[in-house]
Design a protein around this motif. Sequence first.
Motif, PDB file in Angstrom:
ATOM      1  N   TYR A 182     -45.168  34.201 -16.863  1.00 38.58           N
ATOM      2  CA  TYR A 182     -46.160  34.801 -15.799  1.00 38.58           C
ATOM      3  C   TYR A 182     -45.943  35.706 -14.827  1.00 38.58           C
ATOM      4  O   TYR A 182     -44.937  35.468 -14.185  1.00 38.58           O
ATOM      5  CB  TYR A 182     -47.087  33.585 -15.237  1.00 38.58           C
ATOM      6  N   ASN A 183     -46.184  36.873 -15.099  1.00 42.63           N
ATOM      7  CA  ASN A 183     -45.590  38.000 -14.321  1.00 42.63           C
ATOM      8  C   ASN A 183     -46.775  38.762 -13.749  1.00 42.63           C
ATOM      9  O   ASN A 183     -46.631  40.048 -13.538  1.00 42.63           O
ATOM     10  CB  ASN A 183     -44.656  38.906 -15.299  1.00 42.63           C
ATOM     11  N   CYS A 210     -41.460  31.702 -13.831  1.00 43.63           N
ATOM     12  CA  CYS A 210     -42.339  32.868 -13.698  1.00 43.63           C
ATOM     13  C   CYS A 210     -41.352  33.992 -14.173  1.00 43.63           C
ATOM     14  O   CYS A 210     -40.089  33.934 -14.290  1.00 43.63           O
ATOM     15  CB  CYS A 210     -42.828  33.211 -12.189  1.00 43.63           C
ATOM     16  N   GLY A 211     -42.303  35.307 -14.200  1.00 44.79           N
ATOM     17  CA  GLY A 211     -41.564  36.407 -14.715  1.00 44.79           C
ATOM     18  C   GLY A 211     -40.626  37.036 -13.675  1.00 44.79           C
ATOM     19  O   GLY A 211     -40.879  36.582 -12.360  1.00 44.79           O
ATOM     20  N   PRO A 212     -39.808  37.790 -13.837  1.00 41.67           N
ATOM     21  CA  PRO A 212     -38.925  38.586 -12.834  1.00 41.67           C
ATOM     22  C   PRO A 212     -39.405  39.215 -11.711  1.00 41.67           C
ATOM     23  O   PRO A 212     -39.059  38.996 -10.459  1.00 41.67           O
ATOM     24  CB  PRO A 212     -37.854  39.248 -13.590  1.00 41.67           C
ATOM     25  N   ASP A 213     -40.392  40.026 -12.144  1.00 38.71           N
ATOM     26  CA  ASP A 213     -41.231  40.843 -11.140  1.00 38.71           C
ATOM     27  C   ASP A 213     -41.833  40.101 -10.026  1.00 38.71           C
ATOM     28  O   ASP A 213     -41.828  40.148  -8.913  1.00 38.71           O
ATOM     29  CB  ASP A 213     -41.955  41.849 -11.608  1.00 38.71           C
ATOM     30  N   LEU A 214     -42.814  38.974 -10.569  1.00 39.83           N
ATOM     31  CA  LEU A 214     -43.397  38.028  -9.718  1.00 39.83           C
ATOM     32  C   LEU A 214     -42.483  37.476  -8.834  1.00 39.83           C
ATOM     33  O   LEU A 214     -42.661  36.807  -7.729  1.00 39.83           O
ATOM     34  CB  LEU A 214     -44.301  37.119 -10.384  1.00 39.83           C
ATOM     35  N   GLU A 215     -41.259  36.799  -9.405  1.00 35.42           N
ATOM     36  CA  GLU A 215     -40.329  36.240  -8.571  1.00 35.42           C
ATOM     37  C   GLU A 215     -40.077  37.071  -7.103  1.00 35.42           C
ATOM     38  O   GLU A 215     -39.970  36.349  -6.314  1.00 35.42           O
ATOM     39  CB  GLU A 215     -39.130  35.948  -9.423  1.00 35.42           C
ATOM     40  N   ILE A 281     -54.434  30.157  -9.804  1.00 39.91           N
ATOM     41  CA  ILE A 281     -53.746  31.567  -9.187  1.00 39.91           C
ATOM     42  C   ILE A 281     -54.534  32.862  -9.518  1.00 39.91           C
ATOM     43  O   ILE A 281     -54.401  33.797  -8.656  1.00 39.91           O
ATOM     44  CB  ILE A 281     -52.061  31.530 -10.021  1.00 39.91           C
ATOM     45  N   ASP A 282     -55.490  32.838 -10.558  1.00 36.23           N
ATOM     46  CA  ASP A 282     -56.292  33.980 -10.805  1.00 36.23           C
ATOM     47  C   ASP A 282     -57.654  33.928 -10.358  1.00 36.23           C
ATOM     48  O   ASP A 282     -58.488  34.230 -10.803  1.00 36.23           O
ATOM     49  CB  ASP A 282     -56.284  34.333 -12.245  1.00 36.23           C
TER      50      ASP A 282
END
Length: 435
Positions: A182-183, A210-215, A281-282
Amino acid sequence: MEKGKVLLSLLIVSVIGILFLVHMNSNAYYVQAPLTIKAPPSNNKFNIVDASYSITPIKDSKHFMVSAYIDHRLDGVIRVISIINRNNLQPLYCVYCSAEQVCKTVNAEVQIHHDHFGFPYGATDVFCKGERTQNAAHVLITTDEKDTADHKVEYLPIKNKAVQETFKFNFTVCVSNLFGDYNNVLQFAQTIEMYKILGVQHVVVYKTACGPDLEKLLKHYETEGILEIVPWPIDQFLNPSSGWNIKKHKGDIQYYGQLVTLNECIYRHMYQSKYVLLNDIDEIIMPYKHANLAALMEDLQSAHPDIGVFLIENHIFPKTQFEESEKFKRAEWSNIPGVNIMEHIYREPSQKNVYNPTKMIVNPRKVQQTSVHSTLKNFGDSFRVPFNVCRIVHVRVPLQGHLTKEQLFVDKKVWDFERELIQNVDQTLKLCGFL
């Protein structure tokens, strides 16, 4: 002279006898009154589970401990939030110990929540009832009462030791699960910044992956102080399902243990937060007649003083339908992964004879057990908040995908906050290096 030697010998024998009895008594703490033991000396301390851990296997079983709390509403019993394999039930025991390392063992009372969606593992309360539970510092759930003498096993620290009447936060949002790749950076940032505007001071995320950008975004909010990340490595212990329907989504436990984390979050914030919001989360729980959540809850609580569970209707804004003027299709956000909720102002109509699920704002001190869309056990009643007072803005894939844009309702509530929301999202994205 001989008489003196005899007396001296008798004295020596007596002293030796006394020392022997003292020595024997000093080793008798494993066989004192039934089911009560004295812990080993302080140089052999208890193995207390690290605070960063959230799932602890119960020895010689297929069950797991999660966290432990004093429940002052139930005469100070210890409630251990657990994950129990419903198909492998066995007698369980509680070992609870004071800070002075005096321990007591009692039979555990196991209450598996009935809303387990048919999966083998379910959210469970394990109750430890006995004398002086309120004074306990840590607790262990075991399958063998004889294990109480083995202090190499892992004990849980017990929280909520004291009742609080003032709270660190007014509003806490509990996001039950974050998993996979999830990102969705943009929607997550918009949601957090929207909640800040509405008066939320604390957000909790139970994170498996989670995805790297969301991290990167999560670390920013954690550093800022609004976000608490609870590690949730459920996939290291079980095969979690990615859904709620066991026929469609196979696995050991529903939706990465969502029911466990929701209940854990309520007890974690029992005396930290006045209100707890339970949503995904959404989703944004949005007041429509009030400027913020504080004003909303002041009115609701004033009108319904005995209510502790407020049910908020879920309404879907399909991410496939875009606002035509492209007013908020910002070039600055074009390379940010995720959904821009400001572009999606079309709301699906409610369906007749179809259950419209709710999410909740709860007073955690009035909840005993919760499911996803309603509570299972609580003190007092629930109240369904009218649609025109508060509803959920849920931007996601459509549920009624056959509907045309003309069959949807225009709902621009998020635009009421456009200036502050855009400014705050931009600032956050810049600090994270996305802009």
